[in-house]
Design an enzyme around this catalytic site. Structure first.
Site, PDB file in Angstrom:
ATOM      1  N   ARG A  75       0.828  -1.213   0.000  1.00 60.79           N
ATOM      2  CA  ARG A  75       0.000   0.000   0.000  1.00 60.79           C
ATOM      3  C   ARG A  75       0.863   1.265   0.000  1.00 60.79           C
ATOM      4  O   ARG A  75       0.420   2.323   0.418  1.00 60.79           O
ATOM      5  CB  ARG A  75      -0.940  -0.023   1.210  1.00 60.79           C
ATOM      6  N   ASP A 136     -14.189  -4.520  -3.217  1.00 63.33           N
ATOM      7  CA  ASP A 136     -15.138  -3.523  -2.684  1.00 63.33           C
ATOM      8  C   ASP A 136     -16.065  -2.962  -3.765  1.00 63.33           C
ATOM      9  O   ASP A 136     -17.101  -2.377  -3.440  1.00 63.33           O
ATOM     10  CB  ASP A 136     -14.375  -2.342  -2.050  1.00 63.33           C
TER      11      ASP A 136
END
Ligand code: F6P
Length: 374
Positions: A75, A136
């Site tokens: 990330r 998501d």
């Protein structure tokens, strides 16, 4: 016009099923166009640390059905990387490493955060093109993201299986699903799995309303319930506190006021962790039914991609190769019905897609009597 000879491919953000299918789709299609491909390790970190691996026909073979990403991920944000306690902008290093490796363009495969990071590199002059992945389903300007369909299948199966225990023990089972701050996964799996209550971030909930719906089921003789809750779902009280803290942050003018408001938001986020357990305890008290919690977690992101995700990743990946050859950069390859479209990154970056309150799935859930907590 300079021909594209060599590109880099990276995967960033959370892993999900379909990433390897996308790497393979882009990789095989560019090789077919006589463009070389290299893999960049661990997302943007590999671009900063100059960590690459060759991608040839052999390394791209046999990965279509494999979960995770053969390239690794992270990330790391190139414009804000923490090094020895200091935050540094590493975008120039990324550009220099691309030059060193002779990369004419970089394909960034990722979710909402990756779209932002890629856009920031594009603004610095790097030829980037992105693909939308995430369980998501919250990337703007695309009908779908790969990873979502597989996660939906896994979560639905889990809810199906939880029904046996809920039914046999006359319990409430509260099952928490991922989705970050969007309710797509919980709403769709909740509907497909026949959850009695579905709680998503877009609809702040009242615990009393949920308890009422569960008690009504008991009065009708059904003394078990499945509550599907998104990890980002908020009670009305929390939603109001978040709204106020966000408003304070956007009103803040001095650095110290911004820091204070950001700290307040971070505290709220921390307090919100454990929300599902607290909800279960309150429901147990309010309904008198035994309540158990299941947190599905990373199971939802793991394993073999579904046929739908393999198809989506392959068609977007191969369309991406065509756009690379045409030198179309600064875009995300989005899915629109059966087509793939390039959408400028400034229309995607930072524009997370939540479930609209008037979405047909919400209407369908209500129509079959599902309580949405409001
Ligand atoms: O974006 C995918 C996702 O699984 C979200 O649903 C979840 O909130 C987040 O990643 C978890 O992130 P991490 O892998 O960093 O724990």
């Amino acid at each position: 016009m300079k021909q594209i000879r060599r590109i880099g491919i990276l995967t960033a953000g959370g892993d999900c099923p379909g990433l390897n299918a996308a790497i393979r789709g882009v990789g095989k299609a560019v090789l077919g166009r006589h463009i070389e491909a290299v893999g960049i390790r661990d997302g943007f970190l590999g671009l900063i640390e100059n960590h690459t691996i060759p991608l040839d026909k052999q390394s791209l073979a046999g990965i279509l059905t494999v979960g995770g990403t053969i390239l690794g991920t992270s990330r790391v944000k190139p414009h804000r990387m923490e090094i020895n306690g200091r935050v540094r902008d590493m975008r120039d290093v990324c550009l220099a490493n691309c030059k060193k490796n002779g990369l004419d363009a970089v394909v960034c495969i990722g979710g909402d955060g990756t779209q932002k990071n890629a856009f920031r590199l594009f603004e610095k002059g790097l030829a980037v093109i992105t693909l939308p992945k995430t369980i998501d389903n919250d990337v703007a300007m695309t009908d779908a993201t790969f990873g979502f369909d597989t996660a939906l299948g896994i979560a639905t199966e889990a809810i199906d299986r939880l029904h046996s225990t809920a039914h046999s023990h006359h319990r409430i089972i509260v099952v928490e699903l991922m989705g970050h701050r969007a309710g797509w996964l919980t709403l769709s799996a909740g509907i497909a799995g026949g959850a009695d209550v579905i709680l998503i971030p877009e609809i702040p909930y009242s615990v009393k309303q949920i308890a009422k719906a569960i008690r009504r089921r008991s009065e009708r003789g059904t003394n078990f319930s499945i509550v599907a809750i998104a990890e980002g779902a908020l009670s009305r009280d929390y939603a109001a506190r978040f709204r106020e803290a966000k408003a304070r942050r956007s009103r803040a003018r001095t650095q110290s006021a911004i820091d204070r408001a950001s700290g307040e938001l971070a505290n709220l986020d921390q307090q919100h962790a454990g929300n599902t357990l607290r909800l279960a305890q309150r429901l147990e008290k309010l309904t008198g039914l035994e309540c158990r919690v299941t947190i599905l977690g990373y199971v939802q992101r793991g394993g073999t991609p579904s046929a739908v995700d393999r198809l989506l990743a392959t068609r977007l990946g191969t369309a991406c190769a065509e756009l690379i050859q045409e030198r179309v950069f600064g875009v995300m390859v989005a899915a629109r019905a059966d087509e793939a479209y390039p959408v400028p990154l400034d229309q995607v970056a930072g524009k997370r897609k939540g479930v609209p309150i008037d979405h047909p799935w919400i209407a369908a859930a209500r129509a079959v009597g599902t309580c949405l907590g409001d």
